[in-house]
Design a protein around this motif. Structure first.
Motif, short mmCIF file in Angstrom:
data_model
loop_
_atom_site.label_atom_id
_atom_site.label_comp_id
_atom_site.label_asym_id
_atom_site.label_seq_id
_atom_site.Cartn_x
_atom_site.Cartn_y
_atom_site.Cartn_z
N SER A 1 0.82 -1.20 0.00
CA SER A 1 0.00 0.00 0.00
C SER A 1 0.86 1.26 0.00
CB SER A 1 -0.91 -0.01 1.23
OG SER A 1 -1.60 1.20 1.34
N ALA A 2 1.95 1.24 0.75
CA ALA A 2 2.84 2.40 0.80
C ALA A 2 3.49 2.66 -0.54
CB ALA A 2 3.89 2.20 1.88
N VAL A 3 3.89 1.62 -1.24
CA VAL A 3 4.53 1.79 -2.55
C VAL A 3 3.52 2.35 -3.55
CG1 VAL A 3 5.52 0.54 -4.50
CG2 VAL A 3 6.31 0.06 -2.19
N PHE A 4 2.30 1.84 -3.59
CA PHE A 4 1.30 2.37 -4.51
C PHE A 4 0.91 3.80 -4.16
CE2 PHE A 4 0.04 -2.19 -5.49
CZ PHE A 4 0.74 -2.18 -6.68
N THR A 5 0.90 4.13 -2.88
CA THR A 5 0.62 5.49 -2.46
C THR A 5 1.73 6.43 -2.91
OG1 THR A 5 -0.61 4.66 -0.56
CG2 THR A 5 0.07 6.94 -0.47
N ALA A 6 2.96 5.95 -2.92
CA ALA A 6 4.08 6.76 -3.39
C ALA A 6 3.91 7.11 -4.86
CB ALA A 6 5.40 6.03 -3.16
N PHE A 7 3.44 6.18 -5.67
CA PHE A 7 3.18 6.47 -7.07
C PHE A 7 2.15 7.60 -7.19
CE2 PHE A 7 5.15 2.42 -7.98
CZ PHE A 7 5.67 2.59 -9.25
#
Length: 80
Positions: free
Chosen positions: A7-13
């Motif tokens: 979730s954190a990686v997709f939020t970074a995008f």
């Protein structure tokens, strides 16, 4: 923990797209946003492991972590 990291990686995008623009023109911000989100998620897990499964806290961690990574990168570039 893996759900929180994903979730954190997709939020970074999403944060890079909203704050800095296209990913293809700003890959350095995407990298720092992902790194910041991962560090934020790991810090959350280290200090408050019970919040790993919380949807709201996980999203806020990804948003703040990616923003902090990009802000730190801008600050380092500003000093150079």
């Amino acid at each position: 923990m893996s759900d929180l990291l994903l979730s954190a990686v997709f939020t970074a995008f999403t944060m890079v797209r909203v704050i800095k623009g296209s990913w293809l023109r700003n890959p350095q911000y995407l990298a720092t946003g992902i790194l910041g989100a991962i560090v934020g998620a790991l810090l959350l897990h280290a200090y408050w492991p019970a919040y790993d499964d919380d949807f709201i806290i996980g999203g806020v961690t990804g948003i703040f972590g990616s923003w902090a990574g990009m802000a730190l990168f801008d600050a380092i570039l500003g000093m150079a």
